[in-house]
Design a protein around this motif. Structure first.
Motif, short mmCIF file in Angstrom:
data_model
loop_
_atom_site.label_atom_id
_atom_site.label_comp_id
_atom_site.label_asym_id
_atom_site.label_seq_id
_atom_site.Cartn_x
_atom_site.Cartn_y
_atom_site.Cartn_z
N ALA A 116 0.84 -1.20 0.00
CA ALA A 116 0.00 0.00 0.00
C ALA A 116 0.88 1.25 0.00
O ALA A 116 1.37 1.68 1.05
CB ALA A 116 -0.94 0.01 1.20
N SER A 117 1.10 1.81 -1.19
CA SER A 117 1.72 3.11 -1.28
C SER A 117 0.75 4.14 -0.70
O SER A 117 -0.45 3.89 -0.61
CB SER A 117 2.05 3.46 -2.73
N THR A 118 1.24 5.29 -0.31
CA THR A 118 0.33 6.27 0.27
C THR A 118 0.88 7.69 0.19
O THR A 118 2.11 7.88 0.18
CB THR A 118 0.02 5.92 1.75
N ASN A 119 -0.02 8.66 0.13
CA ASN A 119 0.37 10.06 0.28
C ASN A 119 0.03 10.56 1.69
O ASN A 119 0.13 11.75 1.98
CB ASN A 119 -0.29 10.95 -0.78
N SER A 120 -0.34 9.63 2.57
CA SER A 120 -0.64 9.97 3.96
C SER A 120 0.64 10.09 4.78
O SER A 120 1.65 9.44 4.48
CB SER A 120 -1.54 8.89 4.58
N ASN A 121 0.59 10.87 5.84
CA ASN A 121 1.72 11.04 6.75
C ASN A 121 1.58 10.14 7.98
O ASN A 121 2.26 10.35 8.98
CB ASN A 121 1.81 12.51 7.19
N TYR A 122 0.70 9.13 7.91
CA TYR A 122 0.37 8.32 9.08
C TYR A 122 1.61 7.65 9.70
O TYR A 122 1.72 7.53 10.92
CB TYR A 122 -0.66 7.27 8.69
N ALA A 123 2.55 7.20 8.86
CA ALA A 123 3.72 6.47 9.36
C ALA A 123 4.68 7.35 10.15
O ALA A 123 5.53 6.84 10.88
CB ALA A 123 4.46 5.81 8.20
N SER A 124 4.53 8.67 10.05
CA SER A 124 5.49 9.57 10.72
C SER A 124 5.46 9.40 12.24
O SER A 124 6.46 9.68 12.91
CB SER A 124 5.19 11.02 10.36
N GLN A 125 4.33 8.94 12.79
CA GLN A 125 4.22 8.79 14.24
C GLN A 125 5.21 7.77 14.80
O GLN A 125 5.55 7.81 15.98
CB GLN A 125 2.80 8.36 14.62
N PHE A 126 5.68 6.84 13.96
CA PHE A 126 6.59 5.80 14.43
C PHE A 126 8.05 6.25 14.42
O PHE A 126 8.92 5.52 14.90
CB PHE A 126 6.41 4.55 13.57
N ASN A 127 8.32 7.46 13.90
CA ASN A 127 9.67 8.04 13.91
C ASN A 127 10.73 7.07 13.36
O ASN A 127 11.80 6.89 13.94
CB ASN A 127 10.05 8.46 15.34
N LEU A 128 10.39 6.45 12.25
CA LEU A 128 11.32 5.50 11.63
C LEU A 128 12.45 6.25 10.90
O LEU A 128 12.21 7.31 10.32
CB LEU A 128 10.57 4.61 10.64
N PRO A 129 13.64 5.70 10.89
CA PRO A 129 14.78 6.39 10.26
C PRO A 129 14.84 6.14 8.75
O PRO A 129 15.91 5.89 8.19
CB PRO A 129 15.98 5.77 10.97
N GLY A 130 13.70 6.18 8.10
CA GLY A 130 13.64 5.94 6.66
C GLY A 130 12.20 5.73 6.24
O GLY A 130 11.27 5.93 7.02
N GLN A 131 11.99 5.32 4.99
CA GLN A 131 10.65 5.07 4.47
C GLN A 131 10.29 3.60 4.68
O GLN A 131 11.04 2.71 4.29
CB GLN A 131 10.57 5.44 2.99
N TYR A 132 9.12 3.35 5.27
CA TYR A 132 8.67 1.99 5.57
C TYR A 132 7.88 1.43 4.39
O TYR A 132 7.01 2.12 3.83
CB TYR A 132 7.80 2.01 6.82
N ALA A 133 8.19 0.20 3.98
CA ALA A 133 7.44 -0.45 2.91
C ALA A 133 6.19 -1.08 3.51
O ALA A 133 6.26 -2.07 4.23
CB ALA A 133 8.31 -1.52 2.24
N VAL A 134 5.04 -0.50 3.21
CA VAL A 134 3.78 -0.92 3.83
C VAL A 134 3.22 -2.12 3.07
O VAL A 134 2.85 -2.01 1.90
CB VAL A 134 2.76 0.24 3.82
N THR A 135 3.15 -3.27 3.75
CA THR A 135 2.73 -4.50 3.07
C THR A 135 1.68 -5.25 3.88
O THR A 135 1.56 -5.08 5.09
CB THR A 135 3.92 -5.44 2.83
#
Length: 239
Positions: A116-135
């Motif tokens: 699931a690609s996305t234009n949402s900023n929802y993943a920012s809450q996890f403060n990951l040090p990169g882009q997460y591949a949402v699967t």
């Protein structure tokens, strides 16, 4: 039983009714009602807060729940987080509609969202040090594909787009996603997948094409509510 009869949240108040470990999540609460009344044996309503109807019953002898989630990332983000972290749900299957991007997709085709690609900023809450591949969960994806094969139902499997915008001011956006091979656009899967991944549970998005972004084709709201039965029947087998 996955849920304590004494647990509740501001958005889900079961009043002693059970919520199963496997739940179907249509966006439309009336679709949840239709599934409960059409497919489930002895359905019991476990939620009506804000009109977001939820039911638990049995399907082929297995306990399963179904509940509406509303539209968009914030709404499914709330409901899925509570179902996972408060009520102990382990398998969450979104069943929804989507707008096709690719030429080989037609009305009523079924899509499994592998990613699931996305234009949402929802993943920012996890403060990951990169882009997460949402699967999706491979366990559910594999089981859903096997079920579709047994039913002789053709499905498309691949990358979908979870969009925060239904009416996009950037008219070129859809074409750019199409060029990257994204199959279709919906509005919830990425948040569901992220919540499930963070909690270590399973999630899958199964979609029926309700309209085509590049062709003047669309279904009615009534058809979306009651006619997407092939998608529903695949999802019900995942309990």
């Amino acid at each position: 039983m996955s849920s304590s009869p004494f647990k509740e949240t501001p958005h889900i108040k079961p009043n002693g009714a059970e919520i199963a470990e496997t739940i179907l999540l249509p966006g439309d609460p009336l679709r949840a009602k239709f599934i409960a009344e059409t497919y489930l044996e002895n359905p019991v309503q476990f939620n009506e807060v804000r009109g977001m109807l939820g039911y638990t019953g049995t399907y082929k002898g297995k306990k399963i729940s179904v509940m509406g989630t509303g539209m968009g990332v914030p709404s499914i983000g709330i409901y899925s987080w509570e179902l996972i972290n408060v009520f102990g749900v382990k398998n969450l299957i979104r069943i929804g509609s989507a707008g096709a991007l690719q030429d080989n997709l037609n009305l009523y085709d079924i899509v499994f969202g592998m990613g699931a690609s996305t234009n949402s900023n929802y993943a920012s809450q996890f403060n990951l040090p990169g882009q997460y591949a949402v699967t999706a969960s491979y366990e559910l994806l594999e089981k859903a594909k096997k079920t579709a094969d047994e039913k002789g139902q053709k499905v498309h499997i691949g990358n979908i787009l979870t969009s925060d915008t239904f009416y996009n001011a950037d008219k070129s956006a859809a074409g750019k996603w199409k060029d990257m091979g994204v199959l279709c656009i919906e509005m919830e899967a990425a948040a569901l997948y992220l919540n499930a991944a963070q909690a270590g549970v399973n999630a899958l998005c199964i979609l029926t094409i309700s309209d085509h972004i590049f062709r003047a084709e669309e279904t009615t709201s009534e058809e979306r509510q009651t006619s997407f039965t092939k998608m529903m029947e695949i999802a019900l087998e995942l309990a």
